[in-house]
Design a protein around this motif. Structure first.
Motif, PDB file in Angstrom:
ATOM      1  N   LYS A 168       0.819  -1.213   0.000  1.00  0.00           N
ATOM      2  CA  LYS A 168       0.000   0.000   0.000  1.00  0.00           C
ATOM      3  C   LYS A 168       0.853   1.263   0.000  1.00  0.00           C
ATOM      4  N   THR A 169       2.149   1.120   0.223  1.00  0.00           N
ATOM      5  CA  THR A 169       3.071   2.252   0.214  1.00  0.00           C
ATOM      6  C   THR A 169       4.341   1.849  -0.530  1.00  0.00           C
ATOM      7  N   LYS A 170       5.134   2.865  -0.916  1.00  0.00           N
ATOM      8  CA  LYS A 170       6.387   2.590  -1.607  1.00  0.00           C
ATOM      9  C   LYS A 170       7.353   1.823  -0.716  1.00  0.00           C
ATOM     10  N   LEU A 171       7.383   2.174   0.570  1.00  0.00           N
ATOM     11  CA  LEU A 171       8.277   1.485   1.496  1.00  0.00           C
ATOM     12  C   LEU A 171       7.884   0.013   1.628  1.00  0.00           C
ATOM     13  N   ALA A 172       6.585  -0.239   1.750  1.00  0.00           N
ATOM     14  CA  ALA A 172       6.129  -1.626   1.866  1.00  0.00           C
ATOM     15  C   ALA A 172       6.463  -2.405   0.605  1.00  0.00           C
ATOM     16  N   LYS A 173       6.330  -1.776  -0.551  1.00  0.00           N
ATOM     17  CA  LYS A 173       6.667  -2.454  -1.803  1.00  0.00           C
ATOM     18  C   LYS A 173       8.138  -2.848  -1.825  1.00  0.00           C
ATOM     19  N   THR A 174       9.006  -1.928  -1.391  1.00  0.00           N
ATOM     20  CA  THR A 174      10.442  -2.207  -1.372  1.00  0.00           C
ATOM     21  C   THR A 174      10.763  -3.365  -0.442  1.00  0.00           C
ATOM     22  N   ARG A 175      10.174  -3.349   0.747  1.00  0.00           N
ATOM     23  CA  ARG A 175      10.449  -4.401   1.734  1.00  0.00           C
ATOM     24  C   ARG A 175       9.936  -5.758   1.257  1.00  0.00           C
ATOM     25  N   LEU A 176       8.707  -5.785   0.770  1.00  0.00           N
ATOM     26  CA  LEU A 176       8.133  -7.048   0.321  1.00  0.00           C
ATOM     27  C   LEU A 176       8.896  -7.604  -0.889  1.00  0.00           C
ATOM     28  N   ALA A 177       9.294  -6.713  -1.784  1.00  0.00           N
ATOM     29  CA  ALA A 177      10.076  -7.160  -2.945  1.00  0.00           C
ATOM     30  C   ALA A 177      11.393  -7.767  -2.492  1.00  0.00           C
ATOM     31  N   MET A 178      11.978  -7.197  -1.462  1.00  0.00           N
ATOM     32  CA  MET A 178      13.231  -7.729  -0.921  1.00  0.00           C
ATOM     33  C   MET A 178      13.010  -9.118  -0.328  1.00  0.00           C
ATOM     34  N   TYR A 179      11.882  -9.294   0.378  1.00  0.00           N
ATOM     35  CA  TYR A 179      11.577 -10.599   0.963  1.00  0.00           C
ATOM     36  C   TYR A 179      11.398 -11.655  -0.132  1.00  0.00           C
ATOM     37  N   PHE A 180      10.724 -11.285  -1.217  1.00  0.00           N
ATOM     38  CA  PHE A 180      10.565 -12.227  -2.323  1.00  0.00           C
ATOM     39  C   PHE A 180      11.920 -12.561  -2.933  1.00  0.00           C
ATOM     40  N   ALA A 181      12.773 -11.549  -3.075  1.00  0.00           N
ATOM     41  CA  ALA A 181      14.106 -11.784  -3.637  1.00  0.00           C
ATOM     42  C   ALA A 181      14.924 -12.706  -2.746  1.00  0.00           C
ATOM     43  N   ASP A 182      14.803 -12.558  -1.428  1.00  0.00           N
ATOM     44  CA  ASP A 182      15.522 -13.432  -0.504  1.00  0.00           C
ATOM     45  C   ASP A 182      15.112 -14.888  -0.702  1.00  0.00           C
ATOM     46  N   GLY A 183      13.869 -15.092  -1.077  1.00  0.00           N
ATOM     47  CA  GLY A 183      13.372 -16.448  -1.249  1.00  0.00           C
ATOM     48  C   GLY A 183      13.858 -17.108  -2.513  1.00  0.00           C
ATOM     49  N   THR A 184      14.429 -16.329  -3.446  1.00  0.00           N
ATOM     50  CA  THR A 184      14.885 -16.908  -4.701  1.00  0.00           C
ATOM     51  C   THR A 184      16.395 -16.825  -4.872  1.00  0.00           C
ATOM     52  N   GLU A 196      22.853 -22.868   2.508  1.00  0.00           N
ATOM     53  CA  GLU A 196      21.467 -22.984   2.074  1.00  0.00           C
ATOM     54  C   GLU A 196      20.595 -23.525   3.193  1.00  0.00           C
ATOM     55  N   SER A 197      21.141 -24.458   3.974  1.00  0.00           N
ATOM     56  CA  SER A 197      20.352 -25.067   5.036  1.00  0.00           C
ATOM     57  C   SER A 197      20.006 -24.071   6.126  1.00  0.00           C
ATOM     58  N   LYS A 198      20.804 -22.985   6.224  1.00  0.00           N
ATOM     59  CA  LYS A 198      20.549 -21.974   7.234  1.00  0.00           C
ATOM     60  C   LYS A 198      19.617 -20.868   6.740  1.00  0.00           C
ATOM     61  N   THR A 199      19.322 -20.895   5.435  1.00  0.00           N
ATOM     62  CA  THR A 199      18.489 -19.853   4.861  1.00  0.00           C
ATOM     63  C   THR A 199      17.060 -19.949   5.363  1.00  0.00           C
ATOM     64  N   VAL A 200      16.557 -18.852   5.895  1.00  0.00           N
ATOM     65  CA  VAL A 200      15.167 -18.801   6.358  1.00  0.00           C
ATOM     66  C   VAL A 200      14.424 -17.826   5.454  1.00  0.00           C
ATOM     67  N   ARG A 201      13.485 -18.327   4.689  1.00  0.00           N
ATOM     68  CA  ARG A 201      12.740 -17.484   3.768  1.00  0.00           C
ATOM     69  C   ARG A 201      11.593 -16.799   4.489  1.00  0.00           C
ATOM     70  N   LYS A 202      11.455 -15.498   4.252  1.00  0.00           N
ATOM     71  CA  LYS A 202      10.355 -14.745   4.851  1.00  0.00           C
ATOM     72  C   LYS A 202       9.053 -14.982   4.083  1.00  0.00           C
ATOM     73  N   ILE A 203       9.183 -15.338   2.801  1.00  0.00           N
ATOM     74  CA  ILE A 203       8.017 -15.604   1.968  1.00  0.00           C
ATOM     75  C   ILE A 203       8.240 -16.907   1.209  1.00  0.00           C
ATOM     76  N   THR A 204       7.281 -17.799   1.253  1.00  0.00           N
ATOM     77  CA  THR A 204       7.349 -19.052   0.521  1.00  0.00           C
ATOM     78  C   THR A 204       6.149 -19.147  -0.410  1.00  0.00           C
ATOM     79  N   LYS A 205       6.383 -19.502  -1.663  1.00  0.00           N
ATOM     80  CA  LYS A 205       5.309 -19.631  -2.638  1.00  0.00           C
ATOM     81  C   LYS A 205       4.902 -21.096  -2.750  1.00  0.00           C
ATOM     82  N   VAL A 206       3.658 -21.396  -2.428  1.00  0.00           N
ATOM     83  CA  VAL A 206       3.143 -22.759  -2.512  1.00  0.00           C
ATOM     84  C   VAL A 206       1.849 -22.742  -3.317  1.00  0.00           C
ATOM     85  N   TYR A 207       1.746 -23.653  -4.269  1.00  0.00           N
ATOM     86  CA  TYR A 207       0.580 -23.722  -5.136  1.00  0.00           C
ATOM     87  C   TYR A 207       0.027 -25.143  -5.157  1.00  0.00           C
ATOM     88  N   ARG A 208      -1.245 -25.264  -5.538  1.00  0.00           N
ATOM     89  CA  ARG A 208      -1.827 -26.564  -5.827  1.00  0.00           C
ATOM     90  C   ARG A 208      -2.247 -26.591  -7.288  1.00  0.00           C
TER      91      ARG A 208
END
Length: 322
Positions: A168-184, A196-208
């Motif tokens: 909803k804000t530019k700051l939130a977009k930057t932070r969330l984009a960073m979290y997605f980048a950390d996950g990839t 890699e085993s120590k990596t903790v992802r803030k966002i995980t994408k799961v689909y069915r």
């Protein structure tokens, strides 16, 4: 006790959108060309010569802010040309979005199948982005809306339904984009297995998803690069399984095997976010998504007559479900 009512928002789509405006600033190499020479040569794939003549004569092009209807009009280096694509009726699409979570910084919505996230192709107005922007304007005054920049921070295919996170804000977009980048980031191959085993992802994408065929293994890891190839009707190229493409990793778990229908319900976790990754990876291992009009076994597109292909053909994927 009755369950709380679902919170939804959305404004019915107008009959026509607002059209589009395409701007060109004339370079020295194009200086001296006539209007028809410029558009019919530079954008010949958009329309034939007669099409551009009609657009010019309709008053759809301005030169330095002035409508110009003469195809033989010449312009100079630095001139600003604007072509107005007239409004059109976009294909049908749902408009209501269910709110799953919301705070001052973000909103999570349940995106329905059939609704595009961002403008592209025939869908310029009928998108999630438009509904988010209209919601802000409706809820706040012009002054209060300053600093509000609602925007999705990732994408789901038009045919895909599921959770969509929006800032909803530019700051939130930057932070969330960073979290997605950390996950990839581990896909790049710069980290060793211990790291890699120590990596903790803030966002995980799961689909069915529902796929053709029966997967024998309960768990499958697909590590297949995804690249772009030329494909009729898709101007920017089509994403396919390609050894020379970018690395992509998907983890597949089988949920249900339907022997009678010869289908499997699966859960997919992706550690990269390549376009059409799930569709490509599942077809690559010989289990295309049910209802996918494009990808077949091997992660490649089906052979079709280019006369019947359009840009939207590459974006339809109507079988990934929440």
């Amino acid at each position: 006790m009755a369950a709380p009512a679902k919170q939804t928002f959305g404004i019915p789509w107008p009959e026509l959108n607002d059209g589009l405006f395409y701007t060109d600033v004339v370079s020295s190499s194009d200086s001296g060309l006539t209007l028809i020479e410029f558009y019919s040569s530079k954008y010949k794939n958009s329309a034939p010569l007669q099409g551009w003549l009609q657009r010019i004569q309709n008053g759809q092009i301005t030169v330095d802010g002035t409508v110009t209807t003469g195809p033989s009009t010449r312009f100079s280096d630095g001139s600003r040309l604007v072509y107005h694509r007239l409004p059109w009726k976009e294909p049908d699409a749902p408009y209501l979005l269910e709110v799953l979570y919301e705070d001052d910084d973000m909103i999570a919505v349940n995106k329905p199948s059939g609704l595009q996230v961002l403008p592209g192709g025939l869908f310029q107005q009928r998108t999630v982005l438009s509904q988010l922007q209209w919601r802000v304007r409706k809820k706040t005054s012009s002054v209060a809306s300053q600093g509000k920049h609602p925007v999705p921070v990732h994408r789901l295919g038009r045919g895909t339904s599921g959770i969509l996170l929006c800032a909803k804000t530019k700051l939130a977009k930057t932070r969330l984009a960073m979290y997605f980048a950390d996950g990839t980031s581990i896909i790049g191959g710069n980290r060793n297995s211990k790291e890699e085993s120590k990596t903790v992802r803030k966002i995980t994408k799961v689909y069915r998803a529902l796929v053709h065929g029966i997967l024998e293994q309960d768990e499958v890891i697909i590590n297949q690069p995804i690249g772009i190839v030329r494909y009729p009707g898709v101007a920017k190229g089509l994403y396919v399984a390609s050894p020379s493409g970018k690395q992509a990793l998907s983890k597949v778990d089988v949920l249900v095997r339907d022997l009678q229908e010869n289908r499997s319900m699966i859960k997919v976790e992706i550690q990269s976010g390549r376009p059409h990754q799930i569709r490509i990876h599942l077809s690559f291992i010989g289990h295309p998504l049910v209802g996918d009009p494009l990808y077949v076994s091997g992660g490649q597109p089906r052979s079709v007559d280019s006369e019947f292909v359009d840009e939207s053909f590459a974006h339809d994927g109507c079988v990934i479900i929440p």
